[in-house]
Design a protein around this motif. Structure first.
Motif, PDB file in Angstrom:
ATOM      1  N   ILE A 166       0.755  -1.251  -0.002  1.00  0.00           N
ATOM      2  CA  ILE A 166       0.001  -0.152  -0.134  1.00  0.00           C
ATOM      3  C   ILE A 166       0.864   1.281  -0.075  1.00  0.00           C
ATOM      4  N   VAL A 167       2.162   1.228   0.749  1.00  0.00           N
ATOM      5  CA  VAL A 167       2.987   2.365   0.346  1.00  0.00           C
ATOM      6  C   VAL A 167       3.786   2.322  -0.530  1.00  0.00           C
ATOM      7  N   SER A 168       4.456   0.945  -0.542  1.00  0.00           N
ATOM      8  CA  SER A 168       5.583   0.939  -1.531  1.00  0.00           C
ATOM      9  C   SER A 168       5.188   1.035  -3.123  1.00  0.00           C
ATOM     10  N   GLU A 169       3.947   0.908  -3.486  1.00  0.00           N
ATOM     11  CA  GLU A 169       3.289   1.202  -4.709  1.00  0.00           C
ATOM     12  C   GLU A 169       3.312   2.678  -4.927  1.00  0.00           C
ATOM     13  N   GLU A 170       3.210   3.563  -4.150  1.00  0.00           N
ATOM     14  CA  GLU A 170       2.970   5.048  -4.059  1.00  0.00           C
ATOM     15  C   GLU A 170       4.703   5.442  -4.516  1.00  0.00           C
ATOM     16  N   PHE A 171       5.365   4.622  -3.912  1.00  0.00           N
ATOM     17  CA  PHE A 171       6.892   5.232  -4.364  1.00  0.00           C
ATOM     18  C   PHE A 171       7.271   4.746  -5.679  1.00  0.00           C
ATOM     19  N   ASN A 172       6.825   3.519  -5.867  1.00  0.00           N
ATOM     20  CA  ASN A 172       7.236   2.973  -7.235  1.00  0.00           C
ATOM     21  C   ASN A 172       6.294   3.606  -8.585  1.00  0.00           C
ATOM     22  N   LYS A 173       5.311   4.139  -8.279  1.00  0.00           N
ATOM     23  CA  LYS A 173       4.494   4.913  -9.244  1.00  0.00           C
ATOM     24  C   LYS A 173       4.571   6.307  -9.179  1.00  0.00           C
ATOM     25  N   GLY A 174       5.558   6.695  -8.290  1.00  0.00           N
ATOM     26  CA  GLY A 174       5.665   8.145  -8.264  1.00  0.00           C
ATOM     27  C   GLY A 174       4.762   9.049  -7.857  1.00  0.00           C
ATOM     28  N   THR A 175       3.608   8.390  -7.521  1.00  0.00           N
ATOM     29  CA  THR A 175       2.372   9.253  -6.731  1.00  0.00           C
ATOM     30  C   THR A 175       2.564   9.520  -5.373  1.00  0.00           C
ATOM     31  N   ILE A 176       3.590   9.343  -4.368  1.00  0.00           N
ATOM     32  CA  ILE A 176       3.700   9.718  -3.265  1.00  0.00           C
ATOM     33  C   ILE A 176       4.029  10.960  -2.953  1.00  0.00           C
ATOM     34  N   LYS A 177       4.544  11.861  -4.075  1.00  0.00           N
ATOM     35  CA  LYS A 177       4.800  13.275  -3.886  1.00  0.00           C
ATOM     36  C   LYS A 177       3.276  13.947  -3.975  1.00  0.00           C
ATOM     37  N   LEU A 178       2.458  13.543  -4.864  1.00  0.00           N
ATOM     38  CA  LEU A 178       1.157  14.021  -5.129  1.00  0.00           C
ATOM     39  C   LEU A 178       0.295  13.755  -3.679  1.00  0.00           C
ATOM     40  N   LEU A 179       0.591  12.741  -3.121  1.00  0.00           N
ATOM     41  CA  LEU A 179      -0.160  12.416  -1.848  1.00  0.00           C
ATOM     42  C   LEU A 179       0.411  13.276  -0.643  1.00  0.00           C
ATOM     43  N   LEU A 180       1.745  13.856  -0.601  1.00  0.00           N
ATOM     44  CA  LEU A 180       2.146  14.286   0.440  1.00  0.00           C
ATOM     45  C   LEU A 180       1.736  15.815   0.505  1.00  0.00           C
ATOM     46  N   ILE A 181       1.565  16.406  -0.824  1.00  0.00           N
ATOM     47  CA  ILE A 181       1.178  17.824  -0.675  1.00  0.00           C
ATOM     48  C   ILE A 181      -0.168  18.187  -0.384  1.00  0.00           C
ATOM     49  N   ARG A 182      -0.814  16.958  -0.060  1.00  0.00           N
ATOM     50  CA  ARG A 182      -2.151  17.306   0.227  1.00  0.00           C
ATOM     51  C   ARG A 182      -2.262  17.646   1.937  1.00  0.00           C
ATOM     52  N   TYR A 203      -2.550  17.065   4.774  1.00  0.00           N
ATOM     53  CA  TYR A 203      -2.731  16.262   5.811  1.00  0.00           C
ATOM     54  C   TYR A 203      -1.244  15.885   6.256  1.00  0.00           C
ATOM     55  N   SER A 204      -1.052  15.571   7.605  1.00  0.00           N
ATOM     56  CA  SER A 204       0.261  15.239   7.878  1.00  0.00           C
ATOM     57  C   SER A 204       0.538  13.662   7.453  1.00  0.00           C
ATOM     58  N   ARG A 205       1.924  13.635   7.468  1.00  0.00           N
ATOM     59  CA  ARG A 205       2.221  12.076   7.143  1.00  0.00           C
ATOM     60  C   ARG A 205       1.815  11.179   7.764  1.00  0.00           C
ATOM     61  N   ARG A 206       1.617  11.518   9.240  1.00  0.00           N
ATOM     62  CA  ARG A 206       1.087  10.170  10.067  1.00  0.00           C
ATOM     63  C   ARG A 206      -0.330   9.952   9.804  1.00  0.00           C
ATOM     64  N   LYS A 207      -1.192  10.903   9.321  1.00  0.00           N
ATOM     65  CA  LYS A 207      -2.635  10.731   9.148  1.00  0.00           C
ATOM     66  C   LYS A 207      -2.838  10.029   7.899  1.00  0.00           C
ATOM     67  N   ILE A 208      -1.812  10.371   6.983  1.00  0.00           N
ATOM     68  CA  ILE A 208      -1.745   9.668   5.570  1.00  0.00           C
ATOM     69  C   ILE A 208      -1.375   8.081   5.946  1.00  0.00           C
ATOM     70  N   LEU A 209      -0.480   7.950   6.360  1.00  0.00           N
ATOM     71  CA  LEU A 209      -0.031   6.396   6.715  1.00  0.00           C
ATOM     72  C   LEU A 209      -0.909   5.804   7.670  1.00  0.00           C
ATOM     73  N   GLY A 210      -1.704   6.597   8.867  1.00  0.00           N
ATOM     74  CA  GLY A 210      -2.626   5.881   9.394  1.00  0.00           C
ATOM     75  C   GLY A 210      -3.950   5.562   8.605  1.00  0.00           C
ATOM     76  N   SER A 211      -4.251   6.425   7.648  1.00  0.00           N
ATOM     77  CA  SER A 211      -5.668   5.944   7.021  1.00  0.00           C
ATOM     78  C   SER A 211      -5.146   4.800   6.090  1.00  0.00           C
ATOM     79  N   LYS A 212      -3.965   4.573   5.590  1.00  0.00           N
ATOM     80  CA  LYS A 212      -3.636   3.302   4.889  1.00  0.00           C
ATOM     81  C   LYS A 212      -3.921   2.006   5.617  1.00  0.00           C
ATOM     82  N   ILE A 213      -3.102   1.960   6.788  1.00  0.00           N
ATOM     83  CA  ILE A 213      -3.231   0.995   7.554  1.00  0.00           C
ATOM     84  C   ILE A 213      -4.573   0.738   8.149  1.00  0.00           C
TER      85      ILE A 213
END
Length: 504
Positions: free
Chosen positions: A309-325, A327-337
């Motif tokens: 769920i996280v590694s695919e964001e890195f591999n596809k390059g969509t992690i930057k788009l996710l982190l500019i929203r 929301y804090s990084r902890r909230k983003i990671l928490g929502s994923k788990i």
């Protein structure tokens, strides 16, 4: 946070992988049911392999040289086995007669053939003449043909009573301690056998009865083991020592406890006319708590979700788009788990429905609500538990295992940004854990009880069972699992919060 979780769920359910795994589980369930039916049909017929075996032995019989004593012995054995197989074919391999043929007739057939081939010295019953042996054989065949299985039970009952009476008389006249204990043990085994035979006649349990005969066998076998334990060891709540004074091994304690449970469960089922037939509720419980395919597929889905769920964001390059929203990084990671575990609950529901449908087809839908019979080691009583409730409790007890493995995959996937590595390493941890647990249990390396893999399966404490390692407790295992879960989450969240993604 809710919106983040919703978006993650939409992403997860848009992936094909989870549906592929569920379809594979469905296909394996169909294949398993079909295979069981085929095996059942083969067992019910059983004639093809018997015919082939008989034909092969008849060919071998033609080549035997009867001029030598070794040849006569081989000829007698082949001839006897052919007769035995022909009787099995005549009455059917699943008939009650088949049991009697195996238990009562086989030795007589061999002895008759030894007599007929001039090998009198090989006959086990030296005091029995050929005529007497033939008469015994003919009497048994007559009863088999008449379908009178109770005659055999009554004969066995009378023999057991005679043996018990003889043994009890021997006990009265014997003063030697060792011999006296041996005789007392023999008397208890005979009383156990008497109980089985009385139940057989009282409850009309025919030899080879698929539903109840197995329970009688289980009761007698485990009862005999308990008698042996009680005469070999000094057993009470706080003292497990051999009669000679040696320490009673922890593995022996566990074995004794398991034997006690199986004995009492069999006794309870016989006394309450509860069949040994497999039920849907038992299948569901075994599937999720007994190392069945249910829990395996739950783990596969969990690792696939959390490892990617996280590694695919890195591999596809969509992690930057996710982190500019916003929301804090902890909230983003928490929502994923959280989204992963919600999906996992949905998957467990689907797997349960599939397992229920196919188990219902196999064992009857009327057994869905059949109770699970368990042994409570705390109160030394047999308890009847609702099957669905028992399965839910079992899933709850297995949850630390699934959560820890999921978080290992989640941590590796987040740190390394590699889905394959995350899944493979987590799977290795799961499979290696069984080897580690076996070694620790065998050698009782007590300091290793802090290892999470020894603690993540809480079913080891069900109804007061002895745990894997002596000294472990339910509270201790929950504490170890809680520390492990918190540690994995802290490492993952801290790493993600500080991760430099400029070069991604």
């Amino acid at each position: 946070m809710f919106k983040l979780i919703k978006n993650e769920l939409i992403k997860i359910f848009s992936k094909k992988a989870i549906y592929v795994i569920l379809i594979i589980f469905l296909l394996l369930s169909i294949a398993g049911m079909a295979l069981n039916k085929v095996i059942e049909n083969i067992n019910n017929s059983g004639y093809s392999y018997i015919d082939q075996e008989i034909a092969g032995m008849k060919e071998s019989l033609k080549q035997v040289n009867k001029a030598t004593e070794e040849g006569k012995e081989e000829y007698s054995y082949l001839q006897s086995h052919i007769e035995y197989l022909e009787l099995q074919k005549k009455y059917g391999t699943n008939s009650w007669q088949s049991t009697i043929v195996s238990n009562e007739l086989y030795d007589k057939i061999i002895n008759l053939n030894y007599y007929k081939n001039g090998l009198v010295e090989y006959v086990k019953e030296n005091d029995v003449t050929l005529e007497e042996l033939q008469k015994e054989y003919d009497d048994i065949i007559k009863k088999l043909d008449e379908g009178d299985w109770k005659a055999f039970a009554k004969t066995d009952l009378e023999k057991a009573k005679t043996q018990l009476e003889f043994t009890e008389n021997e006990i009265k006249g014997n003063m030697d301690t060792d011999t006296l204990n041996a005789l007392k043990q023999e008397a208890e085994v005979l009383r156990l056998k008497l109980q089985v035979l009385e139940w057989r006649l009282e409850k009309d349990i025919c030899y080879g009865d698929k539903d109840y005969d197995m329970l009688l066998t289980q009761y007698e076998a485990n009862g005999s083991s308990l008698i042996n334990y009680n005469y070999t060891y000094d057993i009470n709540e706080n003292n497990y020592n051999e009669k000679e004074g040696k320490d009673y091994k922890y593995s022996d304690k566990k074995r004794y406890q398991e034997t006690l449970a199986e004995y009492n469960i069999a006794k309870y089922k016989i006394e309450n006319n509860i069949s040994s037939k497999t039920t849907v509720s038992e299948t569901l419980l075994t599937s999720f708590t007994g190392g069945g395919e249910g829990i395996l597929f739950v783990i596969i889905i969990a690792l696939m979700l959390t490892g990617g769920i996280v590694s695919e964001e890195f591999n596809k390059g969509t992690i930057k788009l996710l982190l500019i929203r916003p929301y804090s990084r902890r909230k983003i990671l928490g929502s994923k788990i959280i989204a992963c575990f919600i999906t996992l609950l949905f998957s467990i529901l689907i797997i349960t429905i599939i397992q229920t449908i196919f188990s219902g087809i196999m064992y009857g839908f009327d057994t869905i609500n059949a109770p699970i019979i368990e042994y409570n080691y705390n109160t030394n009583t047999v308890v009847s538990v609702n099957g669905i409730v028992s399965m839910l409790i079992g899933l709850l007890q297995m949850s630390p295992l699934v959560i820890i493995l999921s978080l290992i995959a989640f941590m590796i996937g987040t740190i390394c940004a590699n889905t394959a590595v995350a899944i493979v390493v987590s799977f290795l941890a799961y499979f290696v854990s069984s080897i580690v647990n076996s070694l620790v249990m065998e050698f009782q390396i007590k300091w290793l009880k802090i290892v999470p893999t020894l603690n993540w399966d809480l079913t080891q404490y069900t109804y007061g069972k002895l745990p894997t390692v002596e000294g472990m407790t339910l509270g201790f295992s929950i504490l170890i699992c809680a520390i492990t879960i918190i540690s994995l989450l802290v490492i993952t969240f801290e790493n993600f919060a500080r991760k430099n993604i400029k070069n991604v």
